[in-house]
Motif scaffolding. Structure first.
Motif, mmCIF file in Angstrom:
data_model
loop_
_atom_site.group_PDB
_atom_site.id
_atom_site.type_symbol
_atom_site.label_atom_id
_atom_site.label_comp_id
_atom_site.label_asym_id
_atom_site.label_seq_id
_atom_site.Cartn_x
_atom_site.Cartn_y
_atom_site.Cartn_z
ATOM 1 N N PHE A 159 0.686 -1.327 0.081
ATOM 2 C CA PHE A 159 0.086 -0.044 0.024
ATOM 3 C C PHE A 159 0.806 1.308 -0.010
ATOM 4 C CE2 PHE A 159 -3.459 2.342 2.543
ATOM 5 C CZ PHE A 159 -3.770 3.066 1.409
ATOM 6 N N ILE A 181 1.259 5.367 -0.782
ATOM 7 C CA ILE A 181 0.300 6.545 -0.816
ATOM 8 C C ILE A 181 1.100 7.722 -0.984
ATOM 9 C CG2 ILE A 181 -1.844 6.123 0.060
ATOM 10 C CD1 ILE A 181 -0.998 6.705 2.644
ATOM 11 N N ARG A 210 4.358 -3.561 7.203
ATOM 12 C CA ARG A 210 3.312 -4.134 6.319
ATOM 13 C C ARG A 210 2.516 -2.848 6.326
ATOM 14 N NH1 ARG A 210 4.584 -9.539 5.648
ATOM 15 N NH2 ARG A 210 6.445 -9.680 6.793
ATOM 16 N N ASP A 247 -0.472 -0.537 7.065
ATOM 17 C CA ASP A 247 -0.614 0.886 7.122
ATOM 18 C C ASP A 247 0.633 1.458 7.554
ATOM 19 O OD1 ASP A 247 -3.433 0.858 6.700
ATOM 20 O OD2 ASP A 247 -3.653 -0.288 8.897
ATOM 21 N N TYR A 248 1.564 0.626 8.175
ATOM 22 C CA TYR A 248 2.910 1.402 8.613
ATOM 23 C C TYR A 248 3.468 1.739 7.310
ATOM 24 C CZ TYR A 248 1.855 0.339 13.314
ATOM 25 O OH TYR A 248 1.175 -0.011 14.596
ATOM 26 N N ILE A 281 2.134 4.845 5.510
ATOM 27 C CA ILE A 281 2.305 5.913 6.285
ATOM 28 C C ILE A 281 3.829 6.461 5.881
ATOM 29 C CG2 ILE A 281 3.254 5.413 8.619
ATOM 30 C CD1 ILE A 281 0.168 7.905 7.284
ATOM 31 N N VAL A 282 4.580 5.463 5.654
ATOM 32 C CA VAL A 282 6.089 5.794 5.591
ATOM 33 C C VAL A 282 6.219 6.025 4.105
ATOM 34 C CG1 VAL A 282 8.476 4.709 4.953
ATOM 35 C CG2 VAL A 282 7.325 4.210 7.103
ATOM 36 N N LEU A 317 3.931 7.857 2.576
ATOM 37 C CA LEU A 317 3.580 9.245 2.690
ATOM 38 C C LEU A 317 4.403 10.337 3.229
ATOM 39 C CD1 LEU A 317 0.553 10.918 3.139
ATOM 40 C CD2 LEU A 317 1.528 10.471 5.556
ATOM 41 N N ILE A 371 -4.522 7.374 -6.339
ATOM 42 C CA ILE A 371 -4.954 6.027 -5.472
ATOM 43 C C ILE A 371 -6.310 5.977 -5.889
ATOM 44 C CG2 ILE A 371 -5.357 5.151 -3.276
ATOM 45 C CD1 ILE A 371 -2.962 6.662 -2.227
ATOM 46 N N TYR A 423 -9.094 3.641 14.678
ATOM 47 C CA TYR A 423 -8.241 2.527 14.034
ATOM 48 C C TYR A 423 -8.193 1.349 14.906
ATOM 49 C CZ TYR A 423 -4.679 0.273 11.663
ATOM 50 O OH TYR A 423 -3.758 -0.736 10.783
ATOM 51 N N ILE A 476 -8.120 4.142 8.523
ATOM 52 C CA ILE A 476 -7.486 5.400 8.919
ATOM 53 C C ILE A 476 -8.684 6.499 8.552
ATOM 54 C CG2 ILE A 476 -5.671 7.000 8.003
ATOM 55 C CD1 ILE A 476 -3.984 4.115 7.152
ATOM 56 N N ARG A 517 -10.503 -3.187 2.890
ATOM 57 C CA ARG A 517 -10.191 -1.949 3.636
ATOM 58 C C ARG A 517 -9.876 -0.646 2.610
ATOM 59 N NH1 ARG A 517 -5.592 -3.499 7.320
ATOM 60 N NH2 ARG A 517 -5.526 -1.209 7.461
ATOM 61 N N ILE A 575 -10.635 4.781 0.647
ATOM 62 C CA ILE A 575 -11.036 5.974 -0.220
ATOM 63 C C ILE A 575 -12.367 6.744 0.096
ATOM 64 C CG2 ILE A 575 -11.861 6.352 -2.653
ATOM 65 C CD1 ILE A 575 -8.797 5.791 -2.505
ATOM 66 N N PHE A 610 -1.857 12.000 12.464
ATOM 67 C CA PHE A 610 -1.855 10.404 12.128
ATOM 68 C C PHE A 610 -0.497 9.861 12.479
ATOM 69 C CE2 PHE A 610 -1.672 7.237 8.905
ATOM 70 C CZ PHE A 610 -2.375 6.406 9.398
ATOM 71 N N VAL A 613 0.675 6.835 14.794
ATOM 72 C CA VAL A 613 1.313 5.715 14.228
ATOM 73 C C VAL A 613 2.780 5.704 15.138
ATOM 74 C CG1 VAL A 613 2.772 4.866 12.110
ATOM 75 C CG2 VAL A 613 0.353 5.719 11.808
ATOM 76 N N LEU A 619 9.464 10.112 11.823
ATOM 77 C CA LEU A 619 8.597 8.847 11.896
ATOM 78 C C LEU A 619 9.312 7.481 11.263
ATOM 79 C CD1 LEU A 619 5.566 7.608 11.403
ATOM 80 C CD2 LEU A 619 5.813 8.359 9.212
ATOM 81 N N ILE A 620 9.936 7.980 10.215
ATOM 82 C CA ILE A 620 10.599 6.788 9.390
ATOM 83 C C ILE A 620 11.698 6.197 10.159
ATOM 84 C CG2 ILE A 620 12.026 6.555 7.489
ATOM 85 C CD1 ILE A 620 10.299 8.258 5.757
ATOM 86 N N LEU A 631 10.083 3.993 12.910
ATOM 87 C CA LEU A 631 9.310 2.792 12.392
ATOM 88 C C LEU A 631 10.347 1.809 11.987
ATOM 89 C CD1 LEU A 631 6.117 3.661 10.641
ATOM 90 C CD2 LEU A 631 6.549 2.857 12.843
#
Lengths: 327, 300
Positions: free
Chosen positions: A56, A58, A127, A129-130, A133-134, A136, A253, B29, B35, B99, B104, B235, B239, B280-281, B284
């Protein structure tokens, strides 16, 4: 024979249309047509990642931006001079410009592909959603970087890109990406991607190199998004970072999901519909985006699997003959 | 040192706003695995509801703390109702769909709220009245906090505490936890899953609306697109903390707020938007399920 003939016929048809269309269509319709072509490329390329492989993403606008700025910078700094030199050496202008456009598109696509590789790497660890978001985040980082590099114009934008892209190039790229996706879908590699989408663990157990395939899908998708960006730059001759926001990714998308995940004809159809719809709604001015949003919601509620599902548009489907869905 | 402390104070205040918005994301969530992209726009609606409420109460003419509280509560209530409507009309029909289709739909709702907002409120920025006159309180030499910042902090803490009490100690809160674990099992235990989902949306929307009013108190220019960036970053904060995890959302929001303010202060304000995502990156990559998220091993 067919393998040679079909591309040849397509090439001739594109060249003929390239001559003929600008004379019959008014400039506004023509520009919309060009945007349809670019959006088809974007949607099909994103479909390789989201629809085929089930990863996924985005952040497609980021790749598009990388490609757009990469190719535009090449043309502005070297391409124009080279084109002038080639014309001076008695190469006809369209040929010189076309060749250099091709080089700039490949460079822009290559730059986007490098970013695609970087974004693809976390997909080994993340995987769903995580990962989403990365991607994104990467898209936004690319945009903010562009905004802060003064050499590419920053927030002022990048003007003065020669208008080398035309109907021929835009639809040539669209045709290539469609042909590639169709061939991929029917190949061993395509089956491997579908297997990853449907069940990653099962695919791995069957010996599919999921790592390599996932990263490849990202690189391929990013490359074509970059090329689409390059075409965009060379058609509008002006770039601005605000074009490549999160909203642009969302637009693409929406095309993929609306068309049906994994359906190539679906992506093409949805790209056409979602490019024309906002244009057609211009008549209602203020209500345009509201109606667009409402239609998106209603379409998703009534056809959650997208217009095409995972099927392809074909004669068999149109004439109502029974046909097994792919997937 | 005093600059650093000052930045820290600003960062924590800003972060608590992110935390309030992130809570709604994380709760929805946790229960629906959706989301809710429209959540940032609920924050925007909250600010506008606050604006209308302050007109009804004539809060701009003679401001008082009681009126400010009334404005806050009215905005939260109205936004909760809007959240309920959105859930019923748009999200419920796609609950059983793939999902991505639900996602969308959420994006569609987001676009609808933004552009509907332009239509109803107008595209030009509106000015939120000064409900509470600004005062600056010196904490240490060189470190000051405005009374508005204090209000933001106190209200956020109260709301977060109330939410925690609600989720942990009431029947509905416990039902929420049950639903987030397993819809089917929860409904077999006699929990009305639909009702719980609606309540979750209402609470999340009310919190976002509170964030909207609190931000409008400090920076009074409000416009229909104001929710996009804070929504996105909240958001990311959710996360960051491990989505679906309530304390995680608060910590994520605070980390995000402090990091942003520090970058603006010490590096360059133009990199502010990127830092959220770099952070974030990095996090994660080290902890793929967020700071507080549990790594789920996939079963074959």
């Amino acid at each position: 024979m067919k393998r040679v003939l079909t591309p040849l016929v397509a090439l001739v048809a594109l060249l003929a249309l390239n001559r003929f269309l600008p004379t019959v269509l008014n400039p506004y319709y023509f520009q919309v047509l060009i945007l349809v072509g670019i959006n088809i490329t974007l949607a099909v390329s994103l479909n390789l990642v989201n629809g085929f492989t089930g990863q996924f993403s985005i952040g497609h606008a980021g790749f598009m931006a990388a490609g757009a700025y990469g190719s535009a910078m090449f043309t502005v700094t070297w391409g124009q001079k080279l084109a002038a030199a080639m014309v001076a050496a008695h190469v006809s202008a369209p040929v010189a410009q076309g060749a250099l456009l091709l080089v700039s598109l490949l460079l822009g696509g290559g730059l986007a592909a490098i970013f695609g590789y970087l974004v693809g790497l976390p997909s080994l660890r993340l995987r769903g959603d995580y990962l989403a978001i990365v991607t994104l985040g990467f898209g936004e980082i690319i945009r903010v970087l562009i905004l802060n590099i003064d050499a590419v114009g920053g927030a002022r934008g990048l003007p003065g890109i020669p208008q080398w892209a035309n109907f021929f190039w835009v639809f040539l790229v669209a045709t290539i990406v469609i042909a590639l996706a169709v061939n991929l879908a029917n190949s061993t590699h395509g089956r491997a991607l579908f297997a990853i989408r449907d069940d990653e663990i099962a695919a791995e157990a069957l010996g599919v190199d999921t790592t390599a395939y996932k990263v490849t899908a990202f690189v391929l998708g990013a490359f074509f998004a970059g090329v689409a960006g390059g075409l965009f730059a060379h058609y509008l001759s002006y770039l601005n970072p605000s074009t490549f926001t999160f909203l642009k990714s969302i637009e693409v998308i929406a095309m993929v999901v609306l068309g049906g995940m994994g359906s190539i004809t679906g992506s093409v159809l949805a790209a056409i519909v979602l490019t024309l719809l906002p244009e057609a709604l211009r008549a209602v001015k203020d209500y345009r985006m509201v109606i667009y949003a409402l239609m998106l919601i209603i379409l998703m509620i009534t056809r959650p699997q997208g217009l095409m599902g995972t099927r392809e548009l074909s004669w068999a489907l149109l004439t109502g003959k029974k046909q097994g869905g792919r997937s | 040192m005093s600059t650093f402390l000052q930045q820290l104070v600003n960062g924590v205040t800003w972060g608590s706003v992110y935390a309030l918005i992130a809570l709604g994301y994380t709760m929805v969530y946790g229960i629906l695995r959706l989301i809710n992209f429209a959540h940032g726009d609920i924050y925007m609606l909250g600010a506008f509801m606050g604006l209308y409420a302050s007109r009804w109460f004539h809060a701009a003419q003679d401001p008082s703390p009681v009126k400010a509280l009334l404005v806050l509560l009215t905005s939260m209530l109205l936004s909760a109702l809007i959240g309920m409507l959105i859930e019923r009309l748009a999200y419920k029909p796609v609950r059983k769909s793939p999902r991505l289709s639900a996602l969308i739909t959420a994006i569609g709702v987001s676009l609808l709220l933004e552009n509907g907002g332009v239509l109803v409120f107008g595209a030009d920025p509106k000015f939120f009245p000064q409900l509470i006159p600004q005062k600056t309180i010196a904490l240490l030499p060189g470190v000051a906090v405005s009374n508005q910042q204090l209000i933001v902090l106190v209200v956020s803490i109260v709301l977060m505490f109330a939410l925690r009490m609600f989720v942990l100690h009431t029947r509905t809160g416990k039902a929420m936890q049950a639903v987030s674990h397993n819809h089917m099992a929860a409904s077999l235990m006699g929990i009305s899953v639909d009702r719980i989902i609606t309540i979750t949306f209402m609470i999340g929307s009310a919190l976002a609306a509170a964030a909207g009013v609190l931000v409008a108190l400090q920076s009074p220019k409000i416009e229909p697109y104001m929710g996009i960036m804070p929504g996105l970053k909240a958001f990311v904060a959710a996360v960051l903390g491990g989505i679906g995890n309530i304390p995680g959302a608060v910590v994520g929001g605070l980390v995000m707020g402090v990091a942003e303010v520090m970058v603006t202060g010490y590096l360059s304000p133009t990199y502010r938007d990127a830092i959220a995502f770099v952070l974030l990156i990095v996090i994660l990559l080290v902890r793929p399920a967020g700071i507080f998220g549990k790594a789920v091993t996939e079963k074959v």
